[in-house]
Design an enzyme around this catalytic site. Structure first.
Site, mmCIF file in Angstrom:
data_model
loop_
_atom_site.group_PDB
_atom_site.id
_atom_site.type_symbol
_atom_site.label_atom_id
_atom_site.label_comp_id
_atom_site.label_asym_id
_atom_site.label_seq_id
_atom_site.Cartn_x
_atom_site.Cartn_y
_atom_site.Cartn_z
ATOM 1 N NE ARG A 75 42.668 29.570 32.321
ATOM 2 C CZ ARG A 75 41.539 30.178 32.673
ATOM 3 N NH1 ARG A 75 41.370 31.460 32.447
ATOM 4 N NH2 ARG A 75 40.562 29.512 33.258
ATOM 5 C CG ASP A 109 36.242 23.408 32.662
ATOM 6 O OD1 ASP A 109 35.026 23.170 32.465
ATOM 7 O OD2 ASP A 109 36.815 23.180 33.755
ATOM 8 C CG HIS A 124 32.454 33.384 35.862
ATOM 9 N ND1 HIS A 124 33.157 32.946 36.962
ATOM 10 C CD2 HIS A 124 31.598 34.335 36.328
ATOM 11 C CE1 HIS A 124 32.739 33.587 38.047
ATOM 12 N NE2 HIS A 124 31.793 34.425 37.690
HETATM 13 P P1 OAD Z 1 38.950 28.773 43.378
HETATM 14 O O1 OAD Z 1 40.305 28.425 42.883
HETATM 15 O O2 OAD Z 1 38.777 30.081 44.051
HETATM 16 O O3 OAD Z 1 38.443 27.659 44.388
HETATM 17 C C1 OAD Z 1 38.568 26.293 44.100
HETATM 18 C C2 OAD Z 1 37.931 25.528 45.238
HETATM 19 O O4 OAD Z 1 37.942 24.157 44.888
HETATM 20 C C3 OAD Z 1 38.633 25.659 46.575
HETATM 21 O O5 OAD Z 1 37.670 25.937 47.580
HETATM 22 C C4 OAD Z 1 39.271 24.286 46.795
HETATM 23 O O6 OAD Z 1 39.319 23.924 48.175
HETATM 24 C C5 OAD Z 1 38.325 23.402 46.022
HETATM 25 N N1 OAD Z 1 38.896 22.146 45.480
HETATM 26 C C6 OAD Z 1 40.120 21.942 44.964
HETATM 27 N N2 OAD Z 1 40.245 20.682 44.515
HETATM 28 C C7 OAD Z 1 39.064 20.068 44.756
HETATM 29 C C8 OAD Z 1 38.550 18.761 44.507
HETATM 30 N N3 OAD Z 1 39.279 17.814 43.912
HETATM 31 N N4 OAD Z 1 37.278 18.479 44.896
HETATM 32 C C9 OAD Z 1 36.525 19.430 45.517
HETATM 33 N N5 OAD Z 1 36.949 20.681 45.762
HETATM 34 C C10 OAD Z 1 38.193 21.000 45.389
HETATM 35 O O7 OAD Z 1 37.945 28.619 42.133
HETATM 36 P P2 OAD Z 1 36.468 29.201 41.962
HETATM 37 O O8 OAD Z 1 35.724 29.196 43.234
HETATM 38 O O9 OAD Z 1 35.875 28.491 40.819
HETATM 39 O O10 OAD Z 1 36.394 33.881 37.654
HETATM 40 O O11 OAD Z 1 36.775 30.696 41.536
HETATM 41 C C11 OAD Z 1 35.710 31.529 41.183
HETATM 42 C C12 OAD Z 1 36.106 32.450 40.060
HETATM 43 O O12 OAD Z 1 37.327 33.115 40.393
HETATM 44 C C13 OAD Z 1 36.417 31.759 38.753
HETATM 45 O O13 OAD Z 1 35.260 31.458 38.000
HETATM 46 C C14 OAD Z 1 37.244 32.798 38.054
HETATM 47 C C15 OAD Z 1 38.153 33.206 39.201
HETATM 48 O O14 OAD Z 1 38.671 34.495 39.110
HETATM 49 C C16 OAD Z 1 36.535 34.441 36.454
HETATM 50 O O15 OAD Z 1 37.389 34.097 35.670
HETATM 51 C C17 OAD Z 1 35.558 35.527 36.185
#
Ligand code: OAD
Length: 248
Positions: A75, A109, A124
Site C-alpha cells: 500500500r 496516504d 488514523h
Molecule cells: P470507505 O471505503 O468506507 O468509503 C469510501 C466512500 O467514498 C464511499 O462512501 C464512496 O461512496 C465514496 N467515494 C468513492 N469514490 C468517490 C469519489 N470519487 N468522490 C467522492 N466520494 C467517493 O472509506 P472510509 O469512509 O474512508 O480505517 O473508511 C473509513 C475507515 O475504514 C478508514 O479510515 C479505514 C477503514 O477501515 C482504518 O484503517 C482505521
C-alpha cells in the site's frame, strides 16, 4: 416543483461559505479514489477482498508480521506512486481563503499534505511514518517496500504508524478534530462511508453544534440525513467547482 439541480445545490453551499468564518473538511478514502488509491468498502474495495482482522490489527501483526508488513509495504508503494487529485488541491485552495480552516482526515496516504494542505488532523495515522514497537524509534522506510517483517536495530518489529482495529485514535489529533468540528460554520464530509467510529462522530458533532453540513460523495451514506446538503458526484469534480465559485 422539481428537485434543485447540482448547480443550484452548489450555489447554496457557496452562499453558506461566503458568510462562513470557520470551515472544516472531513475526508475519507473516496477523496483519494480518483488518485488511484483503492477505497475500503466500495465494490472491489479493500475490505471486500481482504479481512481487516487478518491485516489491520496488532494481534495479526504479531502472529504474521511478514504478511502484515508485506501488505502495508504494498500500500505504501501505491501511495508513493500516486499523485494528489483536483479534490485534494481544491481543499488546499480553500485553506488559503479561510483563516480558520482545517482538514480532518481518516486517510493515511498523506495526499492532503502533498497537495499543500497545512492544518491537518490525521485521525488514523500516516502510512509514511513507521516505528519500532519495542524502543519506539521512528524508521524512514522511503523506498523500502519489503515483503517481509522489518526489524529495528534493537531487535523489535517495525510497524506503520496507523490506527489498527481495536486501537485508540491519537488523542491530540482526535481532541483537535472534535474542537474544530464543534466550532465550525460549514463542515464538509467528503468521500467517506461514515461507518467507522469514532471518526464518523465528527459529522454528528458538527451538526449538533450548529454547522451547515455538506456531504460530497458519489452515493448516499448512513449519515446523509445529518447533511444540510448532499452533493452527489466525484469529489475531484465537485470541490474544484465550489472553489472556482468562491474565488470568482
Ligand atoms: P470507505 O471505503 O468506507 O468509503 C469510501 C466512500 O467514498 C464511499 O462512501 C464512496 O461512496 C465514496 N467515494 C468513492 N469514490 C468517490 C469519489 N470519487 N468522490 C467522492 N466520494 C467517493 O472509506 P472510509 O469512509 O474512508 O480505517 O473508511 C473509513 C475507515 O475504514 C478508514 O479510515 C479505514 C477503514 O477501515 C482504518 O484503517 C482505521
Amino acid at each position: 416543483m422539481s428537485n434543485p439541480s447540482l448547480d443550484d445545490q452548489i450555489e447554496t453551499v457557496v452562499e453558506k461559505l461566503l458568510s462562513a468564518k470557520s470551515v472544516v473538511v472531513f475526508t475519507g478514502a473516496g477523496v483519494s479514489a480518483e488518485s488511484g488509491v483503492p477505497t475500503f468498502r466500495d465494490k472491489g474495495g479493500m475490505w471486500t477482498k481482504f479481512k481487516p482482522e487478518e491485516l489491520a490489527n496488532f494481534d495479526a501483526f504479531m502472529k504474521n508480521p511478514d504478511l502484515v508488513t508485506g501488505w502495508y509495504s504494498h500500500r505504501r508503494k501505491i501511495m508513493s506512486e500516486v499523485k494528489p487529485n483536483p479534490g485534494h488541491y481544491a481543499v488546499a485552495e480553500l485553506e488559503k481563503v479561510f483563516d480558520d480552516f482545517c482538514v480532518i482526515t481518516q486517510n493515511v496516504d498523506n495526499l492532503h499534505r502533498r497537495a499543500g494542505s497545512k492544518k491537518i488532523f490525521e485521525l488514523h495515522g500516516n502510512i509514511e511514518r513507521n516505528y519500532c514497537i519495542t524502543c519506539k524509534k521512528n524508521h524512514d522506510l522511503t523506498g523500502n517496500y519489503s515483503p517481509q517483517a522489518i526489524k529495528c536495530e534493537c531487535g523489535g518489529l517495525v510497524r506503520p504508524d496507523v490506527v489498527w482495529f481495536g486501537e485508540i485514535l491519537p488523542q491530540d489529533q482526535y481532541a483537535g478534530a472534535v474542537a474544530a468540528a464543534e466550532s465550525c460554520d460549514v463542515f464538509f464530509s467528503v468521500g467517506t462511508s461514515a461507518v467507522v467510529y469514532p471518526a464518523a462522530y465528527m459529522i454528528i458533532y458538527a451538526k449538533q453544534a450548529g454547522a451547515f453540513v455538506v456531504e460530497v460523495n458519489v452515493d448516499y451514506t448512513d449519515l446523509s440525513h445529518y447533511a444540510n446538503q448532499t452533493l452527489l458526484g466525484n469529489s475531484g469534480e465537485i470541490l474544484p467547482r465550489i472553489v472556482r465559485k468562491i474565488k470568482r
